[in-house]
Motif scaffolding. Structure first.
Motif, short mmCIF file in Angstrom:
data_model
loop_
_atom_site.label_atom_id
_atom_site.label_comp_id
_atom_site.label_asym_id
_atom_site.label_seq_id
_atom_site.Cartn_x
_atom_site.Cartn_y
_atom_site.Cartn_z
N HIS A 105 0.84 -1.19 0.00
CA HIS A 105 0.00 0.00 0.00
C HIS A 105 0.88 1.26 0.00
O HIS A 105 1.76 1.39 0.85
CB HIS A 105 -0.86 0.08 1.25
N TYR A 106 0.61 2.17 -0.90
CA TYR A 106 1.23 3.50 -0.87
C TYR A 106 0.10 4.49 -0.64
O TYR A 106 -0.77 4.67 -1.50
CB TYR A 106 2.00 3.76 -2.17
N MET A 132 -6.86 -0.69 -5.12
CA MET A 132 -6.90 0.54 -4.33
C MET A 132 -7.62 0.25 -3.01
O MET A 132 -8.42 -0.69 -2.93
CB MET A 132 -7.61 1.67 -5.08
N GLU A 133 -7.29 1.03 -2.01
CA GLU A 133 -7.95 0.90 -0.72
C GLU A 133 -8.20 2.28 -0.13
O GLU A 133 -7.35 3.16 -0.18
CB GLU A 133 -7.11 0.07 0.27
N TYR A 134 -9.40 2.43 0.43
CA TYR A 134 -9.74 3.63 1.20
C TYR A 134 -9.79 3.21 2.67
O TYR A 134 -10.34 2.15 3.01
CB TYR A 134 -11.09 4.20 0.77
N GLY A 186 -11.18 -0.62 6.13
CA GLY A 186 -10.71 -0.42 4.77
C GLY A 186 -11.69 -0.96 3.75
O GLY A 186 -12.34 -2.00 3.97
N LYS A 187 -11.83 -0.25 2.66
CA LYS A 187 -12.62 -0.71 1.50
C LYS A 187 -11.64 -0.93 0.36
O LYS A 187 -11.05 0.03 -0.14
CB LYS A 187 -13.68 0.32 1.11
N THR A 188 -11.46 -2.20 -0.02
CA THR A 188 -10.39 -2.57 -0.94
C THR A 188 -10.93 -3.32 -2.14
O THR A 188 -11.67 -4.30 -1.99
CB THR A 188 -9.35 -3.46 -0.24
N TRP A 189 -10.53 -2.86 -3.32
CA TRP A 189 -10.86 -3.56 -4.56
C TRP A 189 -9.57 -3.91 -5.29
O TRP A 189 -8.72 -3.05 -5.50
CB TRP A 189 -11.73 -2.69 -5.47
#
Length: 284
Positions: A105-106, A132-134, A186-189
């Protein structure tokens, strides 16, 4: 810039306009900064984890390289500034829990409650962007509609197990970072299978996006996957776990802890402090 701390302090001493208190404060800041820099490995030394997948396509032409060079000099990259936090963890796919991957993750911490991360399959210049992750705080999670919450995975298990790490920064800074992420979500796709553990990756992004989840029990990660990551990065997840044990009292019951319970086909054990909100505060 000063070449060393001694020359910085000498320069401070020559500034007659400063009070003794200000001289001491600035000198100490220089000393602390120098100590932190000396303790941190270079960014280059962290680049050890090559991607598993080589993308399809021809080698860049000279014309393409020239266009890239021109763009680098002339175009702004403002949206990419601030992606300075580097985290490494693991993601099982929620619909296919045995499909698991190491995720680099960056991240850009937008404010105290919200971060956005670009995900890669390695940490070298050849790494492939695959998701991506929020990341949101407990406070923001509480504002989400009930139906939206099923997309957000809990982070306490990743933190307290020692699996989520921030390579290259001093341990005291890493622990402070993990403390701030306690009770977050986290919300990750993942949009490209660049190589799940034990499986070959696709040469190109194929199919639909996969919603990723988190590990919330010992034994959910595929055997050997965490240890292999640790060897590649020169870290020790078990040691990190022990050093974070005092964060356990901060853990609150979280949504999603039990979403993948019993779906990994092997024995698992609970992680102290990692509790599903549906179970309340009563130990399972």
């Amino acid at each position: 810039m000063y070449r060393d701390v001694r020359s910085a302090i000498y320069s401070i001493d020559k500034r007659n306009t400063m009070t003794n208190s200000n001289r001491f404060t600035l000198a100490m800041r220089c000393l602390v900064a120098a100590t932190l820099v000396a303790a941190m490995p270079s960014a280059q030394s962290q680049e050890r984890d090559e991607p598993k997948t080589t993308v399809s396509g021809d080698v860049k032409s000279g014309k393409t390289k020239a266009l890239e060079a021109g763009a680098k000099l002339l175009q702004s990259k403002a949206p990419m500034r601030g992606f300075d936090i580097y985290l490494v963890g693991f993601h099982p796919m929620k619909a296919h829990p045995e499909m698991q991957m190491e995720a680099h993750h960056y991240c850009h911490q937008v404010n105290e409650d919200f971060a956005q991360c670009v995900l890669f399959d390695g940490n070298t210049a050849k790494a492939n962007m695959n998701g991506m992750e929020y990341i949101i705080s407990e406070k923001l999670f509480g504002t989400l509609p009930e139906g939206e919450r099923e997309y957000w995975h809990p982070h306490n298990g990743e933190i307290l197990s020692g699996q989520l790490v921030a390579p290259g920064i001093p341990k005291v800074a890493e622990k402070s970072l993990m403390k701030k992420k306690m009770n977050s979500y986290g919300k990750t796709w993942h949009v490209w299978n660049t190589g799940m553990e034990g499986h070959a990756g696709d040469k190109l992004p194929l199919g639909g996006a996969e919603l990723a989840w988190s590990f919330n029990r010992d034994g959910e990660a595929l055997p050997g996957m965490v240890e292999k990551r640790d060897r590649a990065l020169g870290i020790d997840s078990k040691q990190a776990r022990g050093e974070r044990a005092d964060l356990t009292p901060l853990a609150k019951p979280q949504s999603g802890v039990d979403d993948l319970k019993g779906k990994f086909g092997r024995p698992t054990e609970e992680i102290p402090g990692v509790v599903d909100s549906k179970a309340g505060a009563t130990p399972r």
